[in-house]
Design a protein around this motif. Structure first.
Motif, mmCIF file in Angstrom:
data_model
loop_
_atom_site.group_PDB
_atom_site.id
_atom_site.type_symbol
_atom_site.label_atom_id
_atom_site.label_comp_id
_atom_site.label_asym_id
_atom_site.label_seq_id
_atom_site.Cartn_x
_atom_site.Cartn_y
_atom_site.Cartn_z
ATOM 1 N N GLY A 207 68.286 85.377 29.138
ATOM 2 C CA GLY A 207 68.664 85.546 30.289
ATOM 3 C C GLY A 207 70.616 85.800 30.112
ATOM 4 O O GLY A 207 70.991 84.696 29.049
ATOM 5 N N PRO A 208 71.423 85.957 31.035
ATOM 6 C CA PRO A 208 73.260 86.171 30.696
ATOM 7 C C PRO A 208 73.311 84.107 30.836
ATOM 8 O O PRO A 208 72.374 83.905 31.190
ATOM 9 N N THR A 209 74.797 83.773 29.396
ATOM 10 C CA THR A 209 74.707 82.560 29.922
ATOM 11 C C THR A 209 76.319 82.119 30.334
ATOM 12 O O THR A 209 76.604 83.044 29.980
ATOM 13 N N PHE A 210 76.613 80.657 30.898
ATOM 14 C CA PHE A 210 77.996 81.293 31.443
ATOM 15 C C PHE A 210 78.567 80.439 30.322
ATOM 16 O O PHE A 210 78.521 79.790 29.278
ATOM 17 N N LEU A 211 79.972 81.075 29.860
ATOM 18 C CA LEU A 211 81.052 80.928 29.136
ATOM 19 C C LEU A 211 82.274 80.306 29.645
ATOM 20 O O LEU A 211 82.216 79.179 29.270
ATOM 21 N N ILE A 212 82.474 80.674 30.733
ATOM 22 C CA ILE A 212 84.207 80.280 31.383
ATOM 23 C C ILE A 212 84.730 80.993 32.789
ATOM 24 O O ILE A 212 83.740 82.023 33.159
ATOM 25 N N SER A 213 85.097 80.010 32.979
ATOM 26 C CA SER A 213 85.236 80.819 34.247
ATOM 27 C C SER A 213 87.449 80.537 34.852
ATOM 28 O O SER A 213 86.940 79.916 33.939
ATOM 29 N N ILE A 214 87.133 80.939 35.735
ATOM 30 C CA ILE A 214 88.453 80.839 36.311
ATOM 31 C C ILE A 214 88.618 80.905 37.738
ATOM 32 O O ILE A 214 88.564 82.237 38.466
ATOM 33 N N SER A 215 89.654 80.361 38.788
ATOM 34 C CA SER A 215 89.778 80.088 39.431
ATOM 35 C C SER A 215 91.464 81.432 39.905
ATOM 36 O O SER A 215 91.968 80.941 39.016
ATOM 37 N N GLU B 235 91.279 77.487 29.628
ATOM 38 C CA GLU B 235 90.529 77.611 27.711
ATOM 39 C C GLU B 235 90.153 76.464 28.140
ATOM 40 O O GLU B 235 89.655 75.576 28.561
ATOM 41 N N ASP B 236 88.749 76.875 27.296
ATOM 42 C CA ASP B 236 87.505 75.929 26.671
ATOM 43 C C ASP B 236 86.947 76.347 24.820
ATOM 44 O O ASP B 236 86.496 77.332 24.518
ATOM 45 N N GLY B 237 88.448 75.846 24.344
ATOM 46 C CA GLY B 237 87.738 75.484 23.189
ATOM 47 C C GLY B 237 88.106 77.064 22.228
ATOM 48 O O GLY B 237 88.970 76.806 22.306
ATOM 49 N N ARG B 238 87.307 77.717 22.017
ATOM 50 C CA ARG B 238 87.742 79.093 21.281
ATOM 51 C C ARG B 238 87.975 79.974 22.178
ATOM 52 O O ARG B 238 88.270 81.626 22.208
ATOM 53 N N VAL C 283 89.558 83.554 19.498
ATOM 54 C CA VAL C 283 90.110 83.200 18.222
ATOM 55 C C VAL C 283 89.593 81.631 18.286
ATOM 56 O O VAL C 283 89.515 80.503 18.413
ATOM 57 N N PRO C 284 89.131 81.916 16.627
ATOM 58 C CA PRO C 284 88.462 82.693 16.711
ATOM 59 C C PRO C 284 87.404 83.660 16.122
ATOM 60 O O PRO C 284 86.458 82.594 16.765
ATOM 61 N N SER C 285 87.312 84.453 15.928
ATOM 62 C CA SER C 285 85.864 84.814 15.964
ATOM 63 C C SER C 285 84.858 84.369 15.146
ATOM 64 O O SER C 285 85.259 85.108 13.991
ATOM 65 N N GLN C 286 83.739 84.476 15.270
ATOM 66 C CA GLN C 286 82.753 84.437 14.572
ATOM 67 C C GLN C 286 81.267 85.285 14.950
ATOM 68 O O GLN C 286 81.082 86.193 16.272
#
Lengths: 114, 112
Positions: free
Chosen positions: A43-51, A58-61, A78-81
């Motif tokens: 299933g999709p997993t949450f990565l980051i959000s913005i209001s 920003e959250d880490g990379r 950044v950087p892509s892995q």
């Protein structure tokens, strides 16, 4: 009527470089935006959000930028892995009313190559 | 803590058959959702629930039914399966407005 659009179905980036995934929306009532990451058979997993009161989060990379006047947001990695290779979905929600429902874009398949 | 659990993982149905996709969550979330994902198409909302006993239609509810008798469970019912319902179905839940949805791992359904 696709209210959230991801116009690039796929993106290929070299390991260590920046990945930029884009998303556009049409509904001006959206005021909360999320990025989800999806691996095959999961299933999709949450990565980051913005209001909508912010223009950057920003959250880490991972950094998400929001341009409200252009109704555009982007996800920078950044950087892509190689482990970042997945499908990325942009999603939007109305903070008030709307039953807390998410409207999703069609996704961008990111491939990070060695 | 299992999160959102969906069963079965895979199913093949003949046209006209019926089935129930099960979804249960152990996080005491009030809000639950059913989405379907077709190839190249993002996730479309089928039905959602804001609490036990309350359900409402999403974007693509035709051909489906739901019930929410408990906080934990939110089954999705297909009464007369059609090839257009071939898809991957995801269940999700969330506690609060400012929290992200938690998704299950999906049910891949093929109708032939």
């Amino acid at each position: 009527d696709q209210q959230v659009k991801q116009n690039s179905p796929s993106l290929s980036v070299q390991e260590g470089r920046i990945s930029i995934l884009n998303c556009d929306y049409t509904n001006s009532m959206f005021d909360y935006f999320l990025w989800y990451k999806k691996y095959p058979a999961e299933g999709p997993t949450f990565l980051i959000s913005i209001s909508s009161i912010k223009d950057k989060n920003e959250d880490g990379r991972f950094t998400v930028f929001l341009n409200k006047s252009a109704k555009h947001l982007s996800l920078h990695i950044v950087p892509s892995q190689p482990g970042d290779s997945a499908v990325y979905f942009c999603a939007a929600r109305r903070l008030t009313g709307g039953g807390n429902k998410l409207t999703f874009g069609t996704g961008t398949q990111l491939k990070v190559e060695l | 803590n299992a999160g959102v659990t969906q069963t079965p993982k895979f199913r093949i149905l003949k046209i006209g058959q019926s089935m129930t996709l099960q979804c249960t969550q152990d996080m005491n979330h009030n809000y639950m959702y059913w989405y379907r994902q077709d190839p190249g198409m993002g996730l479309k909302l089928i039905y959602y629930s804001v609490g036990a006993g309350i359900t409402d239609k999403g974007e693509v509810p035709n051909g489906y039914n739901v019930s929410r008798s408990t906080t934990e469970d939110f089954p999705l019912r297909l009464e007369l399966a059609a090839p257009s319902q071939t898809s991957v179905y995801f269940c999700a839940s969330v506690a609060l407005f400012n929290s992200p949805l938690h998704f299950g791992n999906g049910t891949r359904l093929t109708v032939t």
